[in-house]
Write a protein that holds these residues in place. Structure first.
Motif, PDB file in Angstrom:
ATOM      1  N   ALA A  64      16.900   6.321  39.404  1.00  0.00           N
ATOM      2  CA  ALA A  64      18.340   6.216  39.152  1.00  0.00           C
ATOM      3  C   ALA A  64      18.613   6.139  37.653  1.00  0.00           C
ATOM      4  O   ALA A  64      17.861   5.524  36.899  1.00  0.00           O
ATOM      5  CB  ALA A  64      18.902   4.979  39.861  1.00  0.00           C
TER       6      ALA A  64
ATOM      7  N   ASP B 297      22.267   4.318  42.120  1.00  0.00           N
ATOM      8  CA  ASP B 297      22.393   2.873  42.303  1.00  0.00           C
ATOM      9  C   ASP B 297      23.850   2.485  42.102  1.00  0.00           C
ATOM     10  O   ASP B 297      24.356   2.467  40.974  1.00  0.00           O
ATOM     11  CB  ASP B 297      21.495   2.139  41.287  1.00  0.00           C
TER      12      ASP B 297
ATOM     13  N   ASN C 210       9.052   2.301  38.828  1.00  0.00           N
ATOM     14  CA  ASN C 210      10.471   2.198  38.490  1.00  0.00           C
ATOM     15  C   ASN C 210      10.692   2.871  37.136  1.00  0.00           C
ATOM     16  O   ASN C 210      10.208   2.410  36.108  1.00  0.00           O
ATOM     17  CB  ASN C 210      10.906   0.735  38.428  1.00  0.00           C
TER      18      ASN C 210
ATOM     19  N   SER D 271      13.984   3.933  36.291  1.00  0.00           N
ATOM     20  CA  SER D 271      15.446   3.986  36.194  1.00  0.00           C
ATOM     21  C   SER D 271      15.922   3.762  34.763  1.00  0.00           C
ATOM     22  O   SER D 271      15.257   3.099  33.968  1.00  0.00           O
ATOM     23  CB  SER D 271      16.073   2.956  37.129  1.00  0.00           C
TER      24      SER D 271
ATOM     25  N   GLU E 147       7.110   3.881  46.710  1.00  0.00           N
ATOM     26  CA  GLU E 147       8.485   3.583  46.294  1.00  0.00           C
ATOM     27  C   GLU E 147       8.708   4.081  44.877  1.00  0.00           C
ATOM     28  O   GLU E 147       7.929   3.787  43.969  1.00  0.00           O
ATOM     29  CB  GLU E 147       8.756   2.083  46.384  1.00  0.00           C
TER      30      GLU E 147
ATOM     31  N   ASN F   2      11.863   4.765  41.877  1.00  0.00           N
ATOM     32  CA  ASN F   2      13.246   4.583  41.438  1.00  0.00           C
ATOM     33  C   ASN F   2      13.480   5.468  40.211  1.00  0.00           C
ATOM     34  O   ASN F   2      12.872   5.269  39.164  1.00  0.00           O
ATOM     35  CB  ASN F   2      13.503   3.117  41.088  1.00  0.00           C
TER      36      ASN F   2
ATOM     37  N   ASP G  98      18.331   5.835  48.266  1.00  0.00           N
ATOM     38  CA  ASP G  98      19.372   5.140  47.499  1.00  0.00           C
ATOM     39  C   ASP G  98      19.766   3.820  48.156  1.00  0.00           C
ATOM     40  O   ASP G  98      20.944   3.437  48.173  1.00  0.00           O
ATOM     41  CB  ASP G  98      20.607   6.028  47.328  1.00  0.00           C
TER      42      ASP G  98
ATOM     43  N   ARG H 195      11.683   0.708  33.554  1.00  0.00           N
ATOM     44  CA  ARG H 195      13.135   0.912  33.519  1.00  0.00           C
ATOM     45  C   ARG H 195      13.719   0.507  32.160  1.00  0.00           C
ATOM     46  O   ARG H 195      13.169  -0.301  31.429  1.00  0.00           O
ATOM     47  CB  ARG H 195      13.822   0.120  34.637  1.00  0.00           C
TER      48      ARG H 195
ATOM     49  N   LYS I 181      10.463   5.201  50.036  1.00  0.00           N
ATOM     50  CA  LYS I 181      11.703   4.753  49.402  1.00  0.00           C
ATOM     51  C   LYS I 181      11.925   5.494  48.089  1.00  0.00           C
ATOM     52  O   LYS I 181      11.084   5.467  47.204  1.00  0.00           O
ATOM     53  CB  LYS I 181      11.652   3.243  49.142  1.00  0.00           C
TER      54      LYS I 181
ATOM     55  N   ARG J 175      15.058   6.277  45.116  1.00  0.00           N
ATOM     56  CA  ARG J 175      16.414   5.971  44.634  1.00  0.00           C
ATOM     57  C   ARG J 175      16.737   6.871  43.439  1.00  0.00           C
ATOM     58  O   ARG J 175      16.031   6.876  42.438  1.00  0.00           O
ATOM     59  CB  ARG J 175      16.525   4.501  44.218  1.00  0.00           C
TER      60      ARG J 175
END
Length: 245
Positions: A104, A130, A80, A82, A100, A102, A160, A60, A125, A127
């Motif tokens: 975002a 966020d 992740n 993001s 999972e 992410n 999300d 991220r 999961k 996303r």
């Protein structure tokens, strides 16, 4: 000097094996299981293709736009990405153990770009938005975003940060409806009147009994004990008479 300075900047933007080993604390790049490269200013992650044992990866808050180096990291369960500059995630379609993800705060603008995730049966999961960190994607502004995501990716349990099924899903649904009502400045309807609940404990529950109450209680207990003894005695006599016969 100017060219040297530019070269140093480009080098710092690239991810090297030595940096991976330094961050992970491992001596062998193929032994790295967990890697946190958040907010390190990198835009080139080609070296990550050597980390074939990676389970958790945090990238991220960087400057990433391409993900080709991740396509062979089959062991990944958490990723992740993001707050980057990603528009295409096709390379993630082969991450068969991913649970999972992410995304975002990127530039994903169509549902077509997400179809590669349909093959990830373990993905639970996801996303793309966020609300706390104010990170989103252009796709999130679609009026039917939630419904389309549920149809496209039925394996998801959380989208999300909101539960789609199982424990807590009903609460998530209520919160979503309340958010929509607030955004649209709609009223919540009349508030029903409910009777005032009575006290759980009656007055005097914790007060100590008076002297008279103690005497009455003792007399009652004594009488019940005497009656019990009489019944036991009568029963015993009956049994003795039966044995004599």
């Amino acid at each position: 000097m100017s060219s040297a300075g530019n070269f140093e900047t480009k080098e710092s933007d690239c991810l090297s094996q030595s940096k991976i080993l330094a961050v992970s604390g491992e001596f062998d790049i193929e032994s790295v299981l967990f890697l946190n490269l958040a907010n390190t200013g990198i835009n080139n992650i080609q070296t990550l293709e050597l980390c074939t044992s990676l389970i958790r990866l945090d990238l991220r808050q960087n400057h990433l736009s391409t993900l080709n180096s991740l396509k062979n990291l089959k062991a990944l369960t958490y990723l992740n990405l993001s707050a980057n500059r990603i528009t295409n995630i096709d390379s993630l379609g082969g991450l068969e153990n991913l649970c999972e993800l992410n995304l975002a705060g990127n530039l994903i603008g169509s549902f077509e770009r997400l179809k590669c995730l349909q093959s990830l049966e373990h993905l639970q999961k996801l996303r793309l938005y966020d609300s706390i960190k104010q990170l989103s994607n252009p796709i999130c502004h679609d009026l039917s975003y939630d419904d389309k995501m549920k149809v496209m990716l039925p394996q998801l349990t959380t989208l999300d940060g909101m539960r789609l099924e199982g424990f807590g899903s009903q609460l998530s649904k209520i919160c979503t409806e309340l958010d929509e009502q607030i955004k649209n400045e709609r009223t919540f309807g009349p508030v029903g009147e409910y009777p005032i609940p009575s006290a759980w404990l009656q007055p005097g529950y914790f007060s100590l009994p008076s002297h008279c109450e103690k005497e009455e209680y003792a007399i009652t207990e004594f009488r019940e004990t005497v009656d019990s003894c009489k019944k036991t005695n009568e029963a015993a006599k009956g049994n003795i008479e039966a044995l004599k016969k």
